[in-house]
Design an enzyme around this catalytic site. Structure first.
Site, PDB file in Angstrom:
ATOM      1  N   ILE A  37      -0.753  31.725 -17.427  1.00 56.52           N
ATOM      2  CA  ILE A  37      -0.343  31.862 -18.840  1.00 56.52           C
ATOM      3  C   ILE A  37       0.577  30.732 -19.294  1.00 56.52           C
ATOM      4  N   GLN A  76      -4.516  25.355  -9.009  1.00 55.97           N
ATOM      5  CA  GLN A  76      -4.067  23.973  -8.820  1.00 55.97           C
ATOM      6  C   GLN A  76      -5.181  23.189  -9.506  1.00 55.97           C
ATOM      7  N   SER A  77      -4.927  22.693 -10.705  1.00 59.34           N
ATOM      8  CA  SER A  77      -6.026  22.230 -11.559  1.00 59.34           C
ATOM      9  C   SER A  77      -6.166  20.719 -11.637  1.00 59.34           C
ATOM     10  N   SER A 106     -15.555  25.310 -13.738  1.00 55.60           N
ATOM     11  CA  SER A 106     -15.354  23.942 -14.225  1.00 55.60           C
ATOM     12  C   SER A 106     -16.603  23.072 -14.108  1.00 55.60           C
ATOM     13  N   GLU A 166     -16.447  20.230 -13.137  1.00 51.07           N
ATOM     14  CA  GLU A 166     -16.267  19.475 -11.892  1.00 51.07           C
ATOM     15  C   GLU A 166     -17.234  19.959 -10.816  1.00 51.07           C
ATOM     16  N   HIS A 191     -11.256  19.985 -21.590  1.00 55.57           N
ATOM     17  CA  HIS A 191     -10.701  20.296 -22.908  1.00 55.57           C
ATOM     18  C   HIS A 191      -9.208  20.034 -22.899  1.00 55.57           C
ATOM     19  N   TYR A 198      -4.112  23.866   0.137  1.00 53.67           N
ATOM     20  CA  TYR A 198      -3.442  24.617  -0.931  1.00 53.67           C
ATOM     21  C   TYR A 198      -4.407  24.837  -2.102  1.00 53.67           C
ATOM     22  N   TYR A 224     -11.029  20.077  -5.139  1.00 56.25           N
ATOM     23  CA  TYR A 224     -10.909  20.962  -6.303  1.00 56.25           C
ATOM     24  C   TYR A 224     -12.283  21.478  -6.722  1.00 56.25           C
ATOM     25  N   GLY A 235       0.121  27.622 -18.542  1.00 62.72           N
ATOM     26  CA  GLY A 235      -0.662  26.395 -18.631  1.00 62.72           C
ATOM     27  C   GLY A 235      -1.204  26.169 -20.034  1.00 62.72           C
ATOM     28  N   GLN A 236      -1.957  25.084 -20.183  1.00 63.57           N
ATOM     29  CA  GLN A 236      -2.535  24.758 -21.497  1.00 63.57           C
ATOM     30  C   GLN A 236      -3.393  25.905 -22.034  1.00 63.57           C
ATOM     31  N   ASP A 269       1.630  35.694  -7.563  1.00 63.62           N
ATOM     32  CA  ASP A 269       1.040  34.421  -7.153  1.00 63.62           C
ATOM     33  C   ASP A 269      -0.394  34.679  -6.719  1.00 63.62           C
TER      34      ASP A 269
HETATM   35  P1  NAP Z   1      -3.051  24.080 -16.254  1.00 61.68           P
HETATM   36  O1  NAP Z   1      -2.443  23.671 -17.550  1.00 61.68           O
HETATM   37  O2  NAP Z   1      -2.853  23.205 -15.055  1.00 61.68           O
HETATM   38  O3  NAP Z   1      -2.498  25.553 -15.920  1.00 61.68           O
HETATM   39  C1  NAP Z   1      -2.638  26.107 -14.649  1.00 61.68           C
HETATM   40  C2  NAP Z   1      -1.878  27.406 -14.606  1.00 61.68           C
HETATM   41  O4  NAP Z   1      -2.037  27.984 -13.303  1.00 61.68           O
HETATM   42  C3  NAP Z   1      -0.353  27.270 -14.831  1.00 61.68           C
HETATM   43  O5  NAP Z   1       0.090  28.339 -15.604  1.00 61.68           O
HETATM   44  C4  NAP Z   1       0.192  27.372 -13.423  1.00 61.68           C
HETATM   45  O6  NAP Z   1       1.517  27.851 -13.362  1.00 61.68           O
HETATM   46  C5  NAP Z   1      -0.747  28.408 -12.832  1.00 61.68           C
HETATM   47  N1  NAP Z   1      -0.731  28.433 -11.376  1.00 61.68           N
HETATM   48  C6  NAP Z   1      -0.801  27.375 -10.528  1.00 61.68           C
HETATM   49  N2  NAP Z   1      -0.724  27.793  -9.257  1.00 61.68           N
HETATM   50  C7  NAP Z   1      -0.604  29.147  -9.288  1.00 61.68           C
HETATM   51  C8  NAP Z   1      -0.459  30.144  -8.302  1.00 61.68           C
HETATM   52  N3  NAP Z   1      -0.426  29.846  -6.997  1.00 61.68           N
HETATM   53  N4  NAP Z   1      -0.359  31.430  -8.693  1.00 61.68           N
HETATM   54  C9  NAP Z   1      -0.373  31.766 -10.017  1.00 61.68           C
HETATM   55  N5  NAP Z   1      -0.495  30.850 -11.005  1.00 61.68           N
HETATM   56  C10 NAP Z   1      -0.608  29.553 -10.644  1.00 61.68           C
HETATM   57  O7  NAP Z   1      -4.620  24.292 -16.405  1.00 61.68           O
HETATM   58  P2  NAP Z   1      -5.501  24.492 -17.737  1.00 61.68           P
HETATM   59  O8  NAP Z   1      -5.935  23.159 -18.217  1.00 61.68           O
HETATM   60  O9  NAP Z   1      -4.808  25.431 -18.656  1.00 61.68           O
HETATM   61  O10 NAP Z   1      -6.796  25.176 -17.127  1.00 61.68           O
HETATM   62  C11 NAP Z   1      -6.882  26.580 -16.972  1.00 61.68           C
HETATM   63  C12 NAP Z   1      -7.931  26.904 -15.935  1.00 61.68           C
HETATM   64  O11 NAP Z   1      -9.190  26.370 -16.333  1.00 61.68           O
HETATM   65  C13 NAP Z   1      -7.677  26.335 -14.549  1.00 61.68           C
HETATM   66  O12 NAP Z   1      -8.186  27.236 -13.600  1.00 61.68           O
HETATM   67  C14 NAP Z   1      -8.488  25.056 -14.524  1.00 61.68           C
HETATM   68  O13 NAP Z   1      -8.816  24.703 -13.195  1.00 61.68           O
HETATM   69  C15 NAP Z   1      -9.692  25.496 -15.337  1.00 61.68           C
HETATM   70  N6  NAP Z   1     -10.400  24.451 -16.067  1.00 61.68           N
HETATM   71  C16 NAP Z   1      -9.733  23.612 -16.885  1.00 61.68           C
HETATM   72  C17 NAP Z   1     -10.418  22.680 -17.640  1.00 61.68           C
HETATM   73  C18 NAP Z   1      -9.709  21.745 -18.587  1.00 61.68           C
HETATM   74  O14 NAP Z   1     -10.320  20.742 -18.977  1.00 61.68           O
HETATM   75  N7  NAP Z   1      -8.498  22.044 -18.997  1.00 61.68           N
HETATM   76  C19 NAP Z   1     -11.820  22.609 -17.536  1.00 61.68           C
HETATM   77  C20 NAP Z   1     -12.480  23.504 -16.702  1.00 61.68           C
HETATM   78  C21 NAP Z   1     -11.762  24.436 -15.982  1.00 61.68           C
HETATM   79  P3  NAP Z   1       2.792  26.837 -13.413  1.00 61.68           P
HETATM   80  O15 NAP Z   1       3.074  26.625 -14.866  1.00 61.68           O
HETATM   81  O16 NAP Z   1       3.837  27.609 -12.707  1.00 61.68           O
HETATM   82  O17 NAP Z   1       2.389  25.578 -12.710  1.00 61.68           O
HETATM   83  O1  G4F Z   2      -8.081  13.807 -17.000  1.00 61.50           O
HETATM   84  P1  G4F Z   2      -8.591  13.875 -15.605  1.00 61.50           P
HETATM   85  O2  G4F Z   2      -7.574  13.870 -14.522  1.00 61.50           O
HETATM   86  O3  G4F Z   2      -9.560  15.121 -15.559  1.00 61.50           O
HETATM   87  P2  G4F Z   2     -10.744  15.559 -14.567  1.00 61.50           P
HETATM   88  O4  G4F Z   2     -10.592  14.942 -13.227  1.00 61.50           O
HETATM   89  O5  G4F Z   2     -12.026  15.314 -15.278  1.00 61.50           O
HETATM   90  O6  G4F Z   2     -10.466  17.114 -14.410  1.00 61.50           O
HETATM   91  C1  G4F Z   2     -10.143  17.936 -15.542  1.00 61.50           C
HETATM   92  O7  G4F Z   2     -11.330  18.452 -16.087  1.00 61.50           O
HETATM   93  C2  G4F Z   2     -12.054  19.342 -15.213  1.00 61.50           C
HETATM   94  C3  G4F Z   2     -13.308  19.772 -15.971  1.00 61.50           C
HETATM   95  O8  G4F Z   2     -14.313  18.821 -15.780  1.00 61.50           O
HETATM   96  C4  G4F Z   2     -11.159  20.512 -14.876  1.00 61.50           C
HETATM   97  F1  G4F Z   2     -11.835  21.392 -14.096  1.00 61.50           F
HETATM   98  C5  G4F Z   2      -9.921  20.018 -14.154  1.00 61.50           C
HETATM   99  O9  G4F Z   2      -9.049  21.124 -13.887  1.00 61.50           O
HETATM  100  C6  G4F Z   2      -9.189  19.032 -15.065  1.00 61.50           C
HETATM  101  O10 G4F Z   2      -8.718  19.753 -16.187  1.00 61.50           O
HETATM  102  O11 G4F Z   2      -9.563  12.605 -15.323  1.00 61.50           O
HETATM  103  C7  G4F Z   2     -10.647  12.317 -16.178  1.00 61.50           C
HETATM  104  C8  G4F Z   2     -11.256  10.979 -15.778  1.00 61.50           C
HETATM  105  C9  G4F Z   2     -11.567  10.864 -14.283  1.00 61.50           C
HETATM  106  O12 G4F Z   2     -12.829  10.259 -14.113  1.00 61.50           O
HETATM  107  C10 G4F Z   2     -10.490   9.925 -13.761  1.00 61.50           C
HETATM  108  O13 G4F Z   2     -10.885   9.157 -12.631  1.00 61.50           O
HETATM  109  O14 G4F Z   2     -10.327   9.960 -16.075  1.00 61.50           O
HETATM  110  C11 G4F Z   2     -10.296   9.045 -14.979  1.00 61.50           C
HETATM  111  N1  G4F Z   2      -9.012   8.328 -14.976  1.00 61.50           N
HETATM  112  C12 G4F Z   2      -8.875   6.971 -15.086  1.00 61.50           C
HETATM  113  N2  G4F Z   2      -7.581   6.653 -14.979  1.00 61.50           N
HETATM  114  C13 G4F Z   2      -7.807   8.873 -14.802  1.00 61.50           C
HETATM  115  C14 G4F Z   2      -6.893   7.808 -14.809  1.00 61.50           C
HETATM  116  N3  G4F Z   2      -7.415  10.155 -14.658  1.00 61.50           N
HETATM  117  C15 G4F Z   2      -6.082  10.401 -14.517  1.00 61.50           C
HETATM  118  N4  G4F Z   2      -5.665  11.688 -14.395  1.00 61.50           N
HETATM  119  N5  G4F Z   2      -5.147   9.392 -14.504  1.00 61.50           N
HETATM  120  C16 G4F Z   2      -5.513   8.080 -14.633  1.00 61.50           C
HETATM  121  O15 G4F Z   2      -4.673   7.183 -14.620  1.00 61.50           O
END
Ligand code: NAP
Ligand code: G4F
Length: 321
Positions: free
Chosen positions: A9, A81-82, A123, A125, A177, A93, A147, A11-12, A56
């Site tokens: 909750i 762990q995202s 995801s 991913e 997103h 982890y 991941y 997180g983003q 947790d």
């Molecule tokens: P985020 O901002 O990194 O938020 C992750 C959340 O998980 C935070 O609230 C974090 O708490 C909590 N968390 C981490 N470790 C935990 C643990 N051991 N027990 C309980 N809570 C824990 O991620 P998000 O972008 O909102 O994404 C939400 C979910 O969608 C994630 O599962 C991510 O992998 C998945 N997802 C994201 C995207 C994207 O583009 N954003 C796309 C596809 C899937 P803390 O604040 O304490 O760290």
């Molecule tokens: O923003 P990123 O770190 O996101 P990534 O790896 O696509 O993962 C995110 O989206 C997933 C959904 O497809 C989620 F499941 C996941 O939890 C997370 O939210 O990287 C995006 C791209 C990658 O190709 C990376 O190699 O950007 C490239 N990149 C280039 N320079 C970088 C950088 N990424 C990061 N984080 N930092 C850099 O300096």
């Protein structure tokens, strides 16, 4: 009044989803892990409307207790762990929290409240080294990071609990997103934050990894609506949620710098430190099923999203000056 339990909750996505469900009149419970310093930044405006439960994802007993306390109609498992890059330095982890965490949450639901509807944050991913383009619900997975592998486990255990125990469990396969609440390590926010700092004279350069990677980027506020819609259907199913458009990291950088009147080539340095051991080169989702069955469509374009994030970061640093 419907009751919901949201993991992740703080997180983003958790913050946008909590807003959406509070607006709809839900009683919102948020699982929050213990931290030494407080971490309410994304939810500070709704903090008093949420009931927090300490727990947790790696600790099944805490999840069982959370389900007992909240008695949820809907559970959204967003905790993880995202950050992909860190999953190589913390693979065990990541497997425990991002992979087995989904099983722990499902098991708590199965044992305590089997009629709760369950959403798993899967995801794009999982598609990794893509087998076909665009990617759909039937595209085979080929994850490229610890991941991605952990998310494949979370996806299939969700499908398995649906088929084994008749739990209403959905896997939302969400493409990238973003928003002003995105963590600073992810590339969009890293770029928009740096653009604001460079424009305001607080930073001189931006070090990035692979500029050629392509992602299907949408707005997080749009995507949480798809999560909710999945749990309102007559039967549980899996959905791709994406915009259907893809852009390179280079295009992202260009839009962000141009928005404040700067030339990105004067500031961006490619640094091998940000390259990944195995890259996902191209993601492009096909959201047709979500459109047809959920009536879901993204509202914010890529360009609008990046400008929104730059404007937010400019305001943040401007106010602090
Ligand atoms: P985020 O901002 O990194 O938020 C992750 C959340 O998980 C935070 O609230 C974090 O708490 C909590 N968390 C981490 N470790 C935990 C643990 N051991 N027990 C309980 N809570 C824990 O991620 P998000 O972008 O909102 O994404 C939400 C979910 O969608 C994630 O599962 C991510 O992998 C998945 N997802 C994201 C995207 C994207 O583009 N954003 C796309 C596809 C899937 P803390 O604040 O304490 O760290
Ligand atoms: O923003 P990123 O770190 O996101 P990534 O790896 O696509 O993962 C995110 O989206 C997933 C959904 O497809 C989620 F499941 C996941 O939890 C997370 O939210 O990287 C995006 C791209 C990658 O190709 C990376 O190699 O950007 C490239 N990149 C280039 N320079 C970088 C950088 N990424 C990061 N984080 N930092 C850099 O300096």
């Amino acid at each position: 009044m419907k009751r919901t339990l949201i993991t992740g909750i703080t997180g983003q996505d958790g913050s946008y989803l909590a807003e959406l469900l509070l607006d709809k009149g839900y009683k919102v419970y948020g699982l929050k892990r213990r931290t030494s310093t407080e971490n309410y930044e994304n939810i500070k405006h709704i903090r008093n409307d949420i009931e927090f439960i300490s727990g947790d994802l790696a600790d099944l007993s805490s999840l069982i207790q959370a389900v007992k306390l909240s008695k949820p109609d809907e559970v959204y498992n967003l905790g993880a762990q995202s950050f992909v890059a860190d999953s190589w330095s913390q693979p065990l982890y990541t497997a425990e929290v991002t992979g087995l965490g989904a099983l722990n949450m499902l098991e708590a639901v199965r044992q305590i409240k089997q009629d709760a509807r369950f959403y798993q944050a899967s995801s794009s991913e999982m598609f990794g080294k893509v087998i076909e383009t665009p990617q759909t619900e039937t595209t085979p997975f080929y994850p490229r990071s610890p991941y991605g592998v952990a998310k494949v486990y979370g996806h299939w255990i969700t499908v398995n609990y649906r088929e084994s125990f008749d739990i209403f469990a959905c896997s939302g396969i969400l493409f990238n997103h973003e928003s002003p609440r995105r963590g600073i390590q992810f590339v969009t926010r890293k770029v928009t934050d740096a653009v604001a700092r460079i424009k305001l004279g607080l930073q001189t350069e931006l070090r990035l990894g692979n500029l050629d990677a392509k992602r299907d980027w949408g707005f997080a506020g749009d995507y949480v609506k798809a999560m909710w819609l999945m749990l309102q259907q007559g039967r549980s199913n899996d959905y791709v949620v994406a915009t259907g458009k893809t852009h390179t990291v280079r295009e992202l950088v260009e839009i962000a710098f141009t928005h404040v009147g700067l030339n990105w080539e004067d500031y961006v340095i490619q640094d091998p430190a940000f390259m990944r051991p195995a890259e996902v080169d191209l993601l492009l989702g096909d959201p047709q099923k979500a459109k047809k069955e959920l009536g879901w469509e993204p509202k914010v374009s890529f360009e609008e999203l990046i400008k929104m994030m730059v404007d937010h970061d400019m305001q943040k640093y401007g106010q602090n000056q």
